[in-house]
Design an enzyme around this catalytic site. Sequence first.
Site, mmCIF file in Angstrom:
data_model
loop_
_atom_site.group_PDB
_atom_site.id
_atom_site.type_symbol
_atom_site.label_atom_id
_atom_site.label_comp_id
_atom_site.label_asym_id
_atom_site.label_seq_id
_atom_site.Cartn_x
_atom_site.Cartn_y
_atom_site.Cartn_z
ATOM 1 N N GLY A 26 -77.820 61.266 -66.765
ATOM 2 C CA GLY A 26 -77.980 60.174 -67.728
ATOM 3 C C GLY A 26 -77.528 60.614 -69.118
ATOM 4 N N GLU A 27 -76.916 59.673 -69.843
ATOM 5 C CA GLU A 27 -76.481 59.985 -71.214
ATOM 6 C C GLU A 27 -77.645 60.023 -72.198
ATOM 7 O OE1 GLU A 27 -73.339 57.222 -72.111
ATOM 8 O OE2 GLU A 27 -71.877 58.386 -70.945
ATOM 9 N N LYS A 28 -78.852 59.637 -71.741
ATOM 10 C CA LYS A 28 -80.007 59.747 -72.646
ATOM 11 C C LYS A 28 -80.185 61.216 -73.054
ATOM 12 C CE LYS A 28 -84.370 59.686 -71.410
ATOM 13 N NZ LYS A 28 -84.951 60.892 -72.050
ATOM 14 N N ASP A 29 -80.012 62.109 -72.073
ATOM 15 C CA ASP A 29 -80.083 63.549 -72.360
ATOM 16 C C ASP A 29 -78.666 64.011 -72.704
ATOM 17 O OD1 ASP A 29 -82.958 64.305 -71.535
ATOM 18 O OD2 ASP A 29 -82.223 63.048 -69.906
ATOM 19 N N HIS A 44 -82.906 56.397 -63.442
ATOM 20 C CA HIS A 44 -82.519 57.201 -62.276
ATOM 21 C C HIS A 44 -81.876 56.294 -61.230
ATOM 22 C CE1 HIS A 44 -85.985 59.750 -63.758
ATOM 23 N NE2 HIS A 44 -85.032 60.655 -63.651
ATOM 24 N N ALA A 71 -90.873 61.158 -60.891
ATOM 25 C CA ALA A 71 -91.381 60.086 -61.773
ATOM 26 C C ALA A 71 -90.218 59.157 -62.116
ATOM 27 C CB ALA A 71 -92.036 60.663 -63.025
ATOM 28 N N LEU A 72 -89.575 58.678 -61.066
ATOM 29 C CA LEU A 72 -88.304 57.978 -61.227
ATOM 30 C C LEU A 72 -88.473 56.589 -61.836
ATOM 31 C CD1 LEU A 72 -86.739 58.976 -57.787
ATOM 32 C CD2 LEU A 72 -86.586 60.170 -59.982
ATOM 33 N N HIS A 73 -87.437 56.168 -62.552
ATOM 34 C CA HIS A 73 -87.436 54.835 -63.177
ATOM 35 C C HIS A 73 -86.055 54.231 -62.991
ATOM 36 C CE1 HIS A 73 -85.263 56.912 -66.325
ATOM 37 N NE2 HIS A 73 -86.232 57.795 -66.385
HETATM 38 O O1 PAF Z 1 -82.939 65.804 -66.679
HETATM 39 C C1 PAF Z 1 -83.763 66.284 -65.879
HETATM 40 O O2 PAF Z 1 -84.570 65.576 -65.271
HETATM 41 C C2 PAF Z 1 -83.779 67.780 -65.635
HETATM 42 O O3 PAF Z 1 -83.475 68.473 -66.785
HETATM 43 C C3 PAF Z 1 -82.860 68.223 -64.467
HETATM 44 C C4 PAF Z 1 -81.405 67.935 -64.781
HETATM 45 C C5 PAF Z 1 -83.275 67.502 -63.203
HETATM 46 C C6 PAF Z 1 -82.998 69.719 -64.240
HETATM 47 O O4 PAF Z 1 -84.302 70.072 -63.891
#
Ligand code: PAF
Length: 280
Positions: free
Chosen positions: A147-150, A37, A32-34
């Site tokens: 990503g720095e969001k997480d 990513h 579900a890329l944006h």
């Molecule tokens: O951030 C994510 O999309 C997921 O936690 C990851 C790093 C792909 C691990 O499944």
Amino acid sequence: MDIIKTVAELKVRLDECRKGDKSVGFIPTMGALHKGHGDLVIYSVKENDITVVSIFVNPTQFNNSDDLKLYPRTPERDYNLLEGLGVDIVFTPSVSEIYPVPDNRVFDFGGLDKVMEGEYRAGHFNGVAQVVSKLFNIILPDKAYFGEKDFQQLSIVKQLVKQLNMTVEIIGIPIVREQSGLAMSSRNQRLTEEEKITASAIYRVLKESVSMITDYSPKITSSHVIEALNSIPGLRVEYFSIVDSDSLATISTWDSAKSIVGCIAVYCGEVRLIDNIRYK
Ligand code: PAF
């Protein structure tokens, strides 16, 4: 661009690359890329000879079965985006390919996994550590992009790599935002257009809070953010913590740490969103 489904096939392909001394950049994703990513991919393509992207919705990191079921899946769109950005290999394994036997490993990241997301999503980071360590083991990348969001996930992955003596370099990439300020996330696909407008208040309030640090304590700043967002119909703050960006421990004064970040989880309707802001 090769789309590879098995570990065996991927290893053969990557061994060929390594014989040619090619560097490998890796972006793990759940699809579900944006554009967020996309940015990670752009960095990797620029900095490495070969870029591998994995698309794998990892069941062990979901503590809510509905969340796993509802996680958006858009493979064809994802492949088109990745091909256009110059990705060499997409790895899309099945669950049994990644978990041929149950993974019973239990990780401990000190304080990093106990707070914030760790408190509200029991077992989530253990699942992330399981899958990321497996993917690193299979792909053996030189660099991996997150990503720095997480923000908390990024800290934990850095710690994981240290704990397991892995040599991969972990690179954090700044948050990409919609024009409205809403942090890009795969989960945004589950928001209605009206909810997207409501959710844009998250970044607006976070940004406003940065100007509070000259006059107000972290505690007052934090209460202000929570109250301001909770007063907006449709939003419900799960947590907001102002923390030392290295230890992720809550700080009591703005002098307590050299680098400080505020991390938030907010429900917009049924959709749980996270974001963060740097104070210093
Ligand atoms: O951030 C994510 O999309 C997921 O936690 C990851 C790093 C792909 C691990 O499944």
